[in-house]
Motif scaffolding. Sequence first.
Motif, PDB file in Angstrom:
ATOM      1  N   SER A 161       0.835  -1.210   0.000  1.00 42.62           N
ATOM      2  CA  SER A 161       0.000   0.000   0.000  1.00 42.62           C
ATOM      3  C   SER A 161       0.863   1.252   0.000  1.00 42.62           C
ATOM      4  O   SER A 161       0.531   2.241  -0.658  1.00 42.62           O
ATOM      5  CB  SER A 161      -0.922  -0.001   1.226  1.00 42.62           C
ATOM      6  OG  SER A 161      -1.758  -1.134   1.217  1.00 42.62           O
ATOM      7  N   ILE A 162       1.961   1.194   0.732  1.00 45.82           N
ATOM      8  CA  ILE A 162       2.867   2.351   0.787  1.00 45.82           C
ATOM      9  C   ILE A 162       3.517   2.584  -0.567  1.00 45.82           C
ATOM     10  O   ILE A 162       3.627   3.724  -1.025  1.00 45.82           O
ATOM     11  CB  ILE A 162       3.926   2.139   1.892  1.00 45.82           C
ATOM     12  CG1 ILE A 162       3.246   2.121   3.271  1.00 45.82           C
ATOM     13  CG2 ILE A 162       4.980   3.240   1.848  1.00 45.82           C
ATOM     14  CD1 ILE A 162       4.136   1.664   4.403  1.00 45.82           C
ATOM     15  N   LEU A 163       3.932   1.517  -1.219  1.00 49.09           N
ATOM     16  CA  LEU A 163       4.533   1.655  -2.548  1.00 49.09           C
ATOM     17  C   LEU A 163       3.530   2.225  -3.548  1.00 49.09           C
ATOM     18  O   LEU A 163       3.886   3.050  -4.394  1.00 49.09           O
ATOM     19  CB  LEU A 163       5.050   0.304  -3.041  1.00 49.09           C
ATOM     20  CG  LEU A 163       6.305  -0.242  -2.340  1.00 49.09           C
ATOM     21  CD1 LEU A 163       6.585  -1.662  -2.786  1.00 49.09           C
ATOM     22  CD2 LEU A 163       7.508   0.656  -2.611  1.00 49.09           C
ATOM     23  N   TYR A 164       2.267   1.783  -3.459  1.00 48.53           N
ATOM     24  CA  TYR A 164       1.233   2.346  -4.331  1.00 48.53           C
ATOM     25  C   TYR A 164       1.065   3.841  -4.077  1.00 48.53           C
ATOM     26  O   TYR A 164       0.937   4.637  -5.011  1.00 48.53           O
ATOM     27  CB  TYR A 164      -0.098   1.635  -4.123  1.00 48.53           C
ATOM     28  CG  TYR A 164      -0.218   0.308  -4.825  1.00 48.53           C
ATOM     29  CD1 TYR A 164      -0.008   0.201  -6.200  1.00 48.53           C
ATOM     30  CD2 TYR A 164      -0.560  -0.845  -4.118  1.00 48.53           C
ATOM     31  CE1 TYR A 164      -0.119  -1.019  -6.848  1.00 48.53           C
ATOM     32  CE2 TYR A 164      -0.675  -2.075  -4.760  1.00 48.53           C
ATOM     33  CZ  TYR A 164      -0.455  -2.152  -6.127  1.00 48.53           C
ATOM     34  OH  TYR A 164      -0.561  -3.361  -6.763  1.00 48.53           O
ATOM     35  N   ALA A 165       1.040   4.234  -2.796  1.00 47.46           N
ATOM     36  CA  ALA A 165       0.891   5.648  -2.446  1.00 47.46           C
ATOM     37  C   ALA A 165       2.070   6.471  -2.947  1.00 47.46           C
ATOM     38  O   ALA A 165       1.921   7.638  -3.311  1.00 47.46           O
ATOM     39  CB  ALA A 165       0.749   5.798  -0.927  1.00 47.46           C
ATOM     40  N   MET A 166       3.257   5.855  -2.976  1.00 51.32           N
ATOM     41  CA  MET A 166       4.455   6.523  -3.493  1.00 51.32           C
ATOM     42  C   MET A 166       4.497   6.500  -5.017  1.00 51.32           C
ATOM     43  O   MET A 166       5.439   7.020  -5.612  1.00 51.32           O
ATOM     44  CB  MET A 166       5.707   5.829  -2.930  1.00 51.32           C
ATOM     45  CG  MET A 166       5.870   5.955  -1.424  1.00 51.32           C
ATOM     46  SD  MET A 166       7.199   4.873  -0.787  1.00 51.32           S
ATOM     47  CE  MET A 166       8.648   5.704  -1.478  1.00 51.32           C
ATOM     48  N   GLN A 167       3.471   5.869  -5.631  1.00 50.67           N
ATOM     49  CA  GLN A 167       3.368   5.699  -7.079  1.00 50.67           C
ATOM     50  C   GLN A 167       4.572   4.926  -7.638  1.00 50.67           C
ATOM     51  O   GLN A 167       5.191   5.299  -8.630  1.00 50.67           O
ATOM     52  CB  GLN A 167       3.206   7.051  -7.778  1.00 50.67           C
ATOM     53  CG  GLN A 167       1.912   7.747  -7.355  1.00 50.67           C
ATOM     54  CD  GLN A 167       1.504   8.876  -8.260  1.00 50.67           C
ATOM     55  OE1 GLN A 167       1.535   8.746  -9.476  1.00 50.67           O
ATOM     56  NE2 GLN A 167       1.106   9.990  -7.668  1.00 50.67           N
ATOM     57  N   LYS A 168       4.857   3.814  -6.956  1.00 50.17           N
ATOM     58  CA  LYS A 168       5.907   2.885  -7.387  1.00 50.17           C
ATOM     59  C   LYS A 168       5.277   1.506  -7.613  1.00 50.17           C
ATOM     60  O   LYS A 168       5.732   0.500  -7.077  1.00 50.17           O
ATOM     61  CB  LYS A 168       7.034   2.826  -6.361  1.00 50.17           C
ATOM     62  CG  LYS A 168       7.774   4.154  -6.181  1.00 50.17           C
ATOM     63  CD  LYS A 168       8.966   4.011  -5.285  1.00 50.17           C
ATOM     64  CE  LYS A 168       9.680   5.338  -5.111  1.00 50.17           C
ATOM     65  NZ  LYS A 168      10.245   5.841  -6.372  1.00 50.17           N
ATOM     66  N   SER A 169       4.212   1.498  -8.399  1.00 46.01           N
ATOM     67  CA  SER A 169       3.464   0.260  -8.603  1.00 46.01           C
ATOM     68  C   SER A 169       4.263  -0.799  -9.357  1.00 46.01           C
ATOM     69  O   SER A 169       4.037  -1.995  -9.191  1.00 46.01           O
ATOM     70  CB  SER A 169       2.161   0.557  -9.356  1.00 46.01           C
ATOM     71  OG  SER A 169       2.438   1.218 -10.572  1.00 46.01           O
ATOM     72  N   ALA A 170       5.205  -0.364 -10.199  1.00 47.31           N
ATOM     73  CA  ALA A 170       6.023  -1.339 -10.933  1.00 47.31           C
ATOM     74  C   ALA A 170       6.816  -2.201  -9.962  1.00 47.31           C
ATOM     75  O   ALA A 170       7.034  -3.393 -10.202  1.00 47.31           O
ATOM     76  CB  ALA A 170       6.960  -0.615 -11.900  1.00 47.31           C
ATOM     77  N   LEU A 171       7.246  -1.616  -8.850  1.00 47.89           N
ATOM     78  CA  LEU A 171       7.989  -2.370  -7.846  1.00 47.89           C
ATOM     79  C   LEU A 171       7.102  -3.422  -7.183  1.00 47.89           C
ATOM     80  O   LEU A 171       7.549  -4.528  -6.879  1.00 47.89           O
ATOM     81  CB  LEU A 171       8.565  -1.413  -6.793  1.00 47.89           C
ATOM     82  CG  LEU A 171       9.456  -2.026  -5.704  1.00 47.89           C
ATOM     83  CD1 LEU A 171      10.580  -2.851  -6.323  1.00 47.89           C
ATOM     84  CD2 LEU A 171      10.017  -0.934  -4.807  1.00 47.89           C
ATOM     85  N   ASN A 172       5.808  -3.097  -6.992  1.00 49.85           N
ATOM     86  CA  ASN A 172       4.865  -4.088  -6.453  1.00 49.85           C
ATOM     87  C   ASN A 172       4.765  -5.303  -7.368  1.00 49.85           C
ATOM     88  O   ASN A 172       4.770  -6.448  -6.909  1.00 49.85           O
ATOM     89  CB  ASN A 172       3.469  -3.458  -6.289  1.00 49.85           C
ATOM     90  CG  ASN A 172       3.300  -2.796  -4.941  1.00 49.85           C
ATOM     91  OD1 ASN A 172       3.776  -3.296  -3.937  1.00 49.85           O
ATOM     92  ND2 ASN A 172       2.635  -1.670  -4.918  1.00 49.85           N
ATOM     93  N   ASN A 173       4.653  -5.045  -8.658  1.00 48.01           N
ATOM     94  CA  ASN A 173       4.590  -6.148  -9.617  1.00 48.01           C
ATOM     95  C   ASN A 173       5.876  -6.965  -9.616  1.00 48.01           C
ATOM     96  O   ASN A 173       5.852  -8.185  -9.789  1.00 48.01           O
ATOM     97  CB  ASN A 173       4.325  -5.602 -11.027  1.00 48.01           C
ATOM     98  CG  ASN A 173       2.910  -5.086 -11.188  1.00 48.01           C
ATOM     99  OD1 ASN A 173       1.957  -5.758 -10.824  1.00 48.01           O
ATOM    100  ND2 ASN A 173       2.757  -3.893 -11.720  1.00 48.01           N
ATOM    101  N   PHE A 174       7.002  -6.286  -9.403  1.00 48.92           N
ATOM    102  CA  PHE A 174       8.282  -6.981  -9.349  1.00 48.92           C
ATOM    103  C   PHE A 174       8.347  -7.911  -8.143  1.00 48.92           C
ATOM    104  O   PHE A 174       8.892  -9.021  -8.220  1.00 48.92           O
ATOM    105  CB  PHE A 174       9.426  -5.961  -9.299  1.00 48.92           C
ATOM    106  CG  PHE A 174      10.787  -6.584  -9.339  1.00 48.92           C
ATOM    107  CD1 PHE A 174      11.205  -7.290 -10.460  1.00 48.92           C
ATOM    108  CD2 PHE A 174      11.653  -6.459  -8.262  1.00 48.92           C
ATOM    109  CE1 PHE A 174      12.472  -7.868 -10.507  1.00 48.92           C
ATOM    110  CE2 PHE A 174      12.916  -7.038  -8.295  1.00 48.92           C
ATOM    111  CZ  PHE A 174      13.330  -7.740  -9.421  1.00 48.92           C
ATOM    112  N   LEU A 175       7.771  -7.490  -7.019  1.00 47.00           N
ATOM    113  CA  LEU A 175       7.737  -8.334  -5.820  1.00 47.00           C
ATOM    114  C   LEU A 175       6.918  -9.603  -6.062  1.00 47.00           C
ATOM    115  O   LEU A 175       7.283 -10.692  -5.613  1.00 47.00           O
ATOM    116  CB  LEU A 175       7.152  -7.554  -4.637  1.00 47.00           C
ATOM    117  CG  LEU A 175       8.003  -6.410  -4.094  1.00 47.00           C
ATOM    118  CD1 LEU A 175       7.239  -5.659  -3.003  1.00 47.00           C
ATOM    119  CD2 LEU A 175       9.322  -6.928  -3.545  1.00 47.00           C
ATOM    120  N   VAL A 176       5.801  -9.453  -6.766  1.00 53.55           N
ATOM    121  CA  VAL A 176       4.978 -10.622  -7.110  1.00 53.55           C
ATOM    122  C   VAL A 176       5.769 -11.568  -8.003  1.00 53.55           C
ATOM    123  O   VAL A 176       5.730 -12.793  -7.830  1.00 53.55           O
ATOM    124  CB  VAL A 176       3.672 -10.184  -7.816  1.00 53.55           C
ATOM    125  CG1 VAL A 176       2.892 -11.401  -8.302  1.00 53.55           C
ATOM    126  CG2 VAL A 176       2.814  -9.345  -6.870  1.00 53.55           C
TER     127      VAL A 176
END
Length: 458
Positions: A161-176
């Motif tokens: 959620s914090i990464l999304y708020a920071m607008q770093k959604s690509a990093l979220n996908n990388f974690l998956v």
Amino acid sequence: MKIIGRLKFLFQKEKQIIMNVFGSFFVKGASMLLSLFTMPAYMRFFENDAVLGIWFTMLSVLNWIIMFDFGIGNGLRNKLAVTLYNGEKEKSQEYISSAYVSIAGVAVLIGLLYMVMQYFLNWNSILNVSMDSISSSTLRQSMNIIIIGILFRFVVGLSNSILYAMQKSALNNFLVLITNFLIYIYVLCAPNNTPEKNLLNLSFAQSILSNVPLLFVTFYLFLKPLKEMAPNLKKFKKTSAFEVLNIGVNLLWLQVVAMIVLTTHPFLITRLVGPQQVVEYNIYYRIYTTIASILSLALTPIWSAVTKAQGQKNYNWIKKLYGLLLIFPVITIALDLLMLPVLQIFFDFWLGNGSIRVNASAVIVMTIFSALYVLHNVNTSVNNGLSYFKFQNIFMSLAALLMIPASIYFCMLMGNWTGVILACCVVILPYELVQPWVTMKYLSKIENQNSTISEQLY
């Protein structure tokens, strides 16, 4: 030309969205390659379609539990997007601290409730699993292991959620991607034992490997970029917690009803036509939702970007963005149709010659579902970013009420797993068609109100 103009407009206004989209596409491309190898690896690991179907059903059931965080993660995402943009470090720390304390309390509460309830749950009956396939003790142990992992994920998962708020959604996908890769390596390299031993071992691996990347990112965030906003028990504020929960509860309800409609497919298929058919469903689902997910990647940063634009009262930008995104379902159908002539060739290459034959009804139903899936993501990304929940609540609640009876009816009609997917398409169609018109009207109304206020002030 209008589409090109909108793209230029959006790029000028929000380059970070474009960068996140391209980053997400790169990561998703890697995920697609990985998924091609993962399904055959699972089939070799279990060797028995019934047991593999049980595993997929277990994962779908346990993914529901992730939803029951009172919407704290999504509430934090919406609030933090604004405070980080405005540079309000103290308020950001209050939201972060309050969210972590609240989610830890939820995890403990659910854990205690499950400790009591587990003795009354017959998982073999719930999942429609014969004791000849998996014993009740083994199934209970596997569920216990994964539930412990999910409760831990409640806490470390706030980093998403914090990464999304920071607008770093690509990093979220990388974690998956990292998590899926680690699980793939385990399935590929783990020694093959009895089906029951394999199920237990994979449960351990799933619980550990799904949390390690999130734990690493959590430490990184609060040791580096958000060091001054790290969770602190002294910074917990009831008011901040309630602000997060106020948005979160609405989002939680929407998550629950969306879960019933969109993620109960393996469970319903297991109950209505048997766990063996979950495997064929997963094969089609992986292909068609992969295509849909590629387009949906562009939507990953949209939620937080819309929240930010709303804070800036930039409603014209949101309308242009929404109009562009509504083209995505049409592109999805076009891509699905282009794939059709080579689908059997792909099946033979992917899973082996003669392993599965193309089913016309499955192709038609999954094509419709993938387009509606993309349209649903478009609608929810924009409206959740606006915190505009009224019509979502009404239509998706009705869809959730109708999902089970519709699935029973269409499974009787179709005679296989496609009845569940057709039921899903039927119940969500009204929401997907009505919501764009309602949202555009809502945005125009607010834009006009703000223009009137500005004229009065000046």
